[in-house]
Motif scaffolding. Structure first.
Motif, PDB file in Angstrom:
ATOM      1  N   HIS A   1       2.706   9.584 -12.691  1.00 42.35           N
ATOM      2  CA  HIS A   1       2.184   8.927 -11.482  1.00 42.35           C
ATOM      3  C   HIS A   1       1.394   7.674 -11.844  1.00 42.35           C
ATOM      4  N   ALA A   2       0.555   7.796 -12.867  1.00 40.20           N
ATOM      5  CA  ALA A   2      -0.289   6.670 -13.265  1.00 40.20           C
ATOM      6  C   ALA A   2       0.559   5.492 -13.753  1.00 40.20           C
ATOM      7  N   LEU A   3       1.457   5.753 -14.715  1.00 44.06           N
ATOM      8  CA  LEU A   3       2.242   4.666 -15.293  1.00 44.06           C
ATOM      9  C   LEU A   3       3.221   4.089 -14.279  1.00 44.06           C
ATOM     10  N   GLU A   4       3.801   4.936 -13.443  1.00 45.77           N
ATOM     11  CA  GLU A   4       4.757   4.456 -12.448  1.00 45.77           C
ATOM     12  C   GLU A   4       4.093   3.575 -11.393  1.00 45.77           C
ATOM     13  N   SER A   5       2.796   3.773 -11.178  1.00 41.66           N
ATOM     14  CA  SER A   5       2.100   2.917 -10.215  1.00 41.66           C
ATOM     15  C   SER A   5       1.775   1.547 -10.803  1.00 41.66           C
TER      16      SER A   5
ATOM     17  N   LEU B   1      -6.492  13.381 -10.056  1.00 41.80           N
ATOM     18  CA  LEU B   1      -6.966  12.815  -8.796  1.00 41.80           C
ATOM     19  C   LEU B   1      -6.837  11.294  -8.803  1.00 41.80           C
ATOM     20  N   SER B   2      -7.258  10.654  -9.893  1.00 43.54           N
ATOM     21  CA  SER B   2      -7.161   9.194  -9.973  1.00 43.54           C
ATOM     22  C   SER B   2      -5.707   8.736  -9.941  1.00 43.54           C
ATOM     23  N   ALA B   3      -4.827   9.480 -10.625  1.00 42.12           N
ATOM     24  CA  ALA B   3      -3.403   9.135 -10.574  1.00 42.12           C
ATOM     25  C   ALA B   3      -2.882   9.257  -9.147  1.00 42.12           C
ATOM     26  N   GLY B   4      -3.333  10.297  -8.440  1.00 42.78           N
ATOM     27  CA  GLY B   4      -2.942  10.448  -7.041  1.00 42.78           C
ATOM     28  C   GLY B   4      -3.431   9.294  -6.187  1.00 42.78           C
ATOM     29  N   LEU B   5      -4.665   8.872  -6.412  1.00 37.80           N
ATOM     30  CA  LEU B   5      -5.206   7.743  -5.665  1.00 37.80           C
ATOM     31  C   LEU B   5      -4.462   6.453  -5.983  1.00 37.80           C
ATOM     32  N   ALA B   6      -3.934   6.350  -7.214  1.00 32.64           N
ATOM     33  CA  ALA B   6      -3.147   5.169  -7.583  1.00 32.64           C
ATOM     34  C   ALA B   6      -1.814   5.167  -6.851  1.00 32.64           C
ATOM     35  N   PHE B   7      -1.027   6.230  -7.006  1.00 30.99           N
ATOM     36  CA  PHE B   7       0.323   6.178  -6.436  1.00 30.99           C
ATOM     37  C   PHE B   7       0.348   6.532  -4.962  1.00 30.99           C
TER      38      PHE B   7
END
Length: 405
Positions: free
Chosen positions: A234-238, A284-290
């Motif tokens: 999720h993080a990298l894809e965003s 959570l941060s990855a979720g907030l990113a994507f």
């Protein structure tokens, strides 16, 4: 202040003189001009978040006396315990839906909605207690108005959003990785037709997300690994995404850095609450990113492997990350700059380290190791590039085929 402090820590490590930027009244504009980020962008996430050990105890306050339906897993002693604990601390639910599938399908959700409709007293809110599949199921229930055919008709393009219901959701994740507690969509699978759908509506953002890292302590190694790698994806894809913006990038850098550092330690120390807390916060941060960018090519590729070869989602969407990263290096200076904050200035070496890390965790980076032929994998890449998530990817068709096929 959180964003400012984080940028200072990251950029100071790269010897970027950000103190001068803070001293200037237009430091933010100067900062993003240096980094090449767009000056016109937007970021929205309306979910109220409560985070920390013991946070589950705040559920009663969040319910505020409303009747609720509890959605969780069945045939699992741990979730039996959690169901009892929730009923004791926050009052008994007016309905319970427990037969949740790992990948919610048309057939399973049809039964879930029917069960939801049999509630003796209509719920005013849905409490989703479980992993991403539970939270996604709760979103379908919220939109279904007790009738799954309404959701199916919308997903298949036979009805508009005005036909969907809406009901508040309180999401309590018990795994760290999906980020569904802070997104406005649910993944739905038509296993008969071998299709994946995304139920995406702004009304599906949960009202509250309660993240209690202690709830993840009994998650086994395999699930801890796959969900953690889902968060990394999720993080990298965003980042390599047409919808990337300064806020999503900041969340993504934090999430990826934490997962890369903490996940290898966690899978060998599953009872370490400190590591569980770090991964929960990273997820959570990855979720907030994507939640604002959506995912991109690696996720688009993953759907083929999950539908046709049964590959677990977190593995299916992460094993191709090194190849996708190599394909995007040098394509966009903004993307390169953000990736350098995670991997350092030599991004090729960073992709190699990422591949080495995946292999050390027992995750092969070769598509053929998941049962797909080279020819079928190339076809899957072609299809993924033109899919909804594939179109979010900023890289080129030729570079992807060179690196990933």
């Amino acid at each position: 202040m959180y964003l400012i402090g984080f940028f200072y820590r990251q950029e100071k490590n790269n010897q970027f003189d950000i103190e001068r930027k803070y001293a200037s009244p237009d430091w933010q504009e100067q900062f993003w001009e240096v980094r090449g980020m767009p000056m016109y962008w937007k970021y929205v996430n309306p979910v109220n978040i409560t985070f920390g050990e013991g946070a589950l105890g705040s559920l009663k306050e969040k319910l505020a006396g409303r009747r609720y339906c509890l959605v969780t897993y069945s045939d699992n002693p741990y979730f039996d315990e959690l169901t009892e604990a929730v009923a004791c601390s926050a009052s008994a639910p007016s309905a319970i839906v427990r037969d949740v599938e790992p990948n919610p399908s048309f057939n399973g959700l049809r039964g879930n909605c029917a069960e939801f409709g049999r509630a003796s007293s209509t719920p005013e809110v849905i409490v989703a207690l479980g992993g991403g599949s539970v939270i996604d199921t709760a979103k379908v229930l919220a939109a279904s108005g007790k009738d799954f055919s309404r959701v199916q008709a919308f997903l298949e393009g036979r009805a508009g959003p005005e036909t969907l219901g809406r009901l508040p959701i309180i999401a309590i994740p018990t795994t760290s990785g999906t980020g569904s507690e802070v997104t406005s969509w649910a993944t739905v699978w038509d296993t008969d037709a071998k299709k994946k759908y995304s139920l995406a509506r702004p009304e599906l953002y949960p009202e509250h997300a309660i993240l209690d890292p202690s709830l993840t302590l009994r998650v086994p190694r395999g699930l801890t690994l796959s969900t953690g790698l889902d968060a990394l994806s999720h993080a990298l894809e965003s980042i390599w995404n047409v919808n990337a913006n300064p806020v999503s990038a900041n969340h993504a850098v934090y999430a990826a850095t934490e997962v890369l550092e903490a996940l290898p330690a966690l899978v060998d120390h599953l009872d370490d609450l400190g590591l569980r807390t770090r991964i929960a916060r990273a997820s959570l941060s990855a979720g907030l990113a994507f939640s604002n960018t959506k995912t991109a090519l690696a996720h688009s590729l993953s759907y083929y492997l999950t539908l046709h070869h049964g590959t677990v989602h977190g593995i299916a969407c992460s094993f191709s990350l090194p190849a996708v990263m190599r394909s995007v290096i040098g394509h966009d200076p903004t993307c390169d700059a953000v990736l350098e904050r995670i991997f350092g200035p030599d991004l090729r070496a960073g992709a190699d380290r990422l591949e080495g890390l995946l292999k050390s965790l027992g995750v092969s980076t070769r598509a053929t190791d998941y049962g797909v032929t080279t020819e079928d994998w190339r076809g899957a890449i072609e299809d993924a590039l033109v899919g909804e998530r594939g179109r979010n990817f900023i890289g080129s068709h030729e570079a992807v085929l060179t690196e990933a096929a």
